[in-house]
Design an enzyme around this catalytic site. Structure first.
Site, PDB file in Angstrom:
ATOM      1  N   TYR A 171       0.797  -1.219   0.000  1.00  6.60           N
ATOM      2  CA  TYR A 171       0.000   0.000   0.000  1.00  6.60           C
ATOM      3  C   TYR A 171       0.834   1.277   0.000  1.00  6.60           C
ATOM      4  CZ  TYR A 171      -5.038  -0.403   0.707  1.00  6.60           C
ATOM      5  OH  TYR A 171      -6.375  -0.539   0.534  1.00  6.60           O
TER       6      TYR A 171
ATOM      7  N   LYS B   7       1.778 -14.062   5.334  1.00  5.09           N
ATOM      8  CA  LYS B   7       1.992 -15.104   4.322  1.00  5.09           C
ATOM      9  C   LYS B   7       3.500 -15.374   4.308  1.00  5.09           C
ATOM     10  CE  LYS B   7       0.386 -17.509   0.693  1.00  5.09           C
ATOM     11  NZ  LYS B   7      -0.651 -18.541   0.735  1.00  5.09           N
TER      12      LYS B   7
ATOM     13  N   ASP C 210      -4.519 -16.909   3.933  1.00  8.20           N
ATOM     14  CA  ASP C 210      -5.556 -17.659   3.196  1.00  8.20           C
ATOM     15  C   ASP C 210      -6.349 -18.547   4.155  1.00  8.20           C
ATOM     16  OD1 ASP C 210      -3.086 -18.870   3.427  1.00  8.20           O
ATOM     17  OD2 ASP C 210      -3.060 -19.746   1.431  1.00  8.20           O
TER      18      ASP C 210
ATOM     19  N   ASP D  24      -6.491  -4.618   5.324  1.00  7.65           N
ATOM     20  CA  ASP D  24      -7.529  -3.946   4.532  1.00  7.65           C
ATOM     21  C   ASP D  24      -8.583  -4.962   4.091  1.00  7.65           C
ATOM     22  OD1 ASP D  24      -8.642  -1.811   2.963  1.00  7.65           O
ATOM     23  OD2 ASP D  24      -7.820  -2.782   1.203  1.00  7.65           O
TER      24      ASP D  24
END
Ligand code: NAD
Length: 360
Positions: free
Chosen positions: A124, A191, A224, A248
């Site tokens: 971002y 992740k 995930d 987000d």
């Protein structure tokens, strides 16, 4: 006591929902002096920039702002005012509580989650290389030289940065928040199995910080798996802490668990400045229709009242909103999926909340 607050109505549904929130906040009897400023496309037309310096000055001076959503043009046009505000004012925490109110159309009861999102870095951060630009070409060559990795020449590139300092700061915020509000567990989302040097660093820092808070349980989840578990068993989570992009996405997912974006408030915080705004965007298709749910903005106002030390008024406004939701009459279309034709408008929701406040 009177509070001077920077008011950013925003665009799209922003002016309607902020107006409703302002009316409710004023009905508490607390005195606010609003300094109204303009950002986004309107400011671009008038001042040649979507984020005039005078807006930053107003927020720096008042320390507290209430902000409606601002449209970001997709693909081209000016860069996000929201990202620029967070970066310019070092608003490193995005705090997004997600709580079920009885009567809201949700698949679950008793959800009480808080998403703590790092607000400055990650994908971002806005460090981007446009396809075909000379600097993109240079970067592609540099990467092939130092990493022996081939990136196609027709690629656009966004840079993901995760720093030790900012990871530590956000994870510490999550633990301090958990301690302050009697929460039991912090879950770090990442992740790190794939992005070992960015998310891996975030996770390593999170584990180190967690070791200093033996009174709060700590766990981590790969993003995930986290998404699936949030949908299946959200009650197992308490405080989530995540880098910017996952934070987000997960905050919209969590909003979906409690009845939608119309009920999800938020705050952007630095050490001394706070901007309160809903999780939702400007929903342009509902502009000027008196249709959008103002409760997420009102609940952001509740967070603002707590920040100002007005805990009793915050409780009263939250109770009044909860009462209107439970009664189910004066609520917007999103809270009436079975009979949207009987829904109330944005300003009628404000009237109903104010009536309840006056009764209490
Ligand atoms: P959005 O959140 O504006 O709207 C998505 C959908 O959610 C809407 O079409 C509507 O069905 C529903 N919704 C949102 N707010 C609602 C409300 N208060 N009441 C009832 N329903 C509501 O997301 P988007 O369409 O992806 O984004 C629109 C614009 O907003 C984009 O330009 C985006 O960049 C911007 N945005 C701004 C902010 C911000 O200012 N902080 C945050 C998110 C998106």
């Amino acid at each position: 006591m009177s509070y001077k607050i920077t008011l950013i109505p925003g665009d799209g549904i922003g002016p309607e929902v902020t107006d409703a929130a302002v009316r409710v906040l004023e009905a508490t009897g607390i005195e606010f002096r609003w300094e109204t400023v303009e950002v986004g496309a309107g400011a671009m037309e008038k001042y040649g920039t979507p984020l005039p310096d005078s807006v930053l000055e107003s927020i720096r001076k008042n320390k507290v702002a209430l902000k409606g959503p601002v449209t970001t043009p997709v693909g081209s046009g000016f860069r996000s005012v929201n990202v620029a505000l967070r970066k310019s004012l070092e608003l490193y925490t995005c705090l997004r509580p997600c709580k079920t109110y009885p009567g809201a159309p949700s698949r679950y009861d008793n959800i009480d989650l808080v998403v703590v999102r790092e607000n400055i870095e990650d994908l971002y951060s806005g460090i981007e290389f446009e396809k075909g630009a000379p600097e993109t070409d240079r970067l592609i060559h540099l990467i092939s030289e130092v990493k022996q990795e081939t990136i196609r020449a027709d690629s656009g590139i966004s840079i993901k940065t995760i720093s030790e300092m900012r990871s530590e700061r956000i994870v510490r915020f999550a633990f301090d928040y958990a301690r302050k509000y009697g929460r039991k567990k912090v879950t770090a989302v990442h992740k790190a199995n794939i992005m070992k040097y960015s998310d891996g660093l975030f996770l390593a820092v999170a584990r180190k910080v967690a070791a200093g808070y033996s009174d709060i349980e700590f766990e981590d989840r790969i993003v995930d798996n986290m998404s699936m578990q949030l949908v299946q068993k959200p009650q197992q989570f308490d405080v989530l802490v995540a880098p910017n992009l996952y934070g987000d996405i997960l905050s919209d997912l969590c909003a979906g668990l409690i009845g939608g974006l119309g009920l999800a408030p938020g705050a952007n915080l630095s050490d001394d400045i706070a901007i309160f705004e809903a999780t939702h965007g400007s929903a342009p298709k509902y502009t000027g229709m008196n249709k959008a749910n103002p409760m997420a903005m009102m609940l952001s106002g509740v967070l603002m009242l707590r920040h100002l030390g007005e805990a009793d008024a915050a409780d009263e406004v939250e109770k009044a909103i909860a009462g209107v939701i439970a009664e189910g009459k004066s609520v917007t279309y999103d809270l009436k999926p079975e009979a949207p034709q009987t829904a109330a408008g944005t300003s009628q929701v404000a009237d109903a909340v104010i009536r309840r406040l006056r009764r209490s």
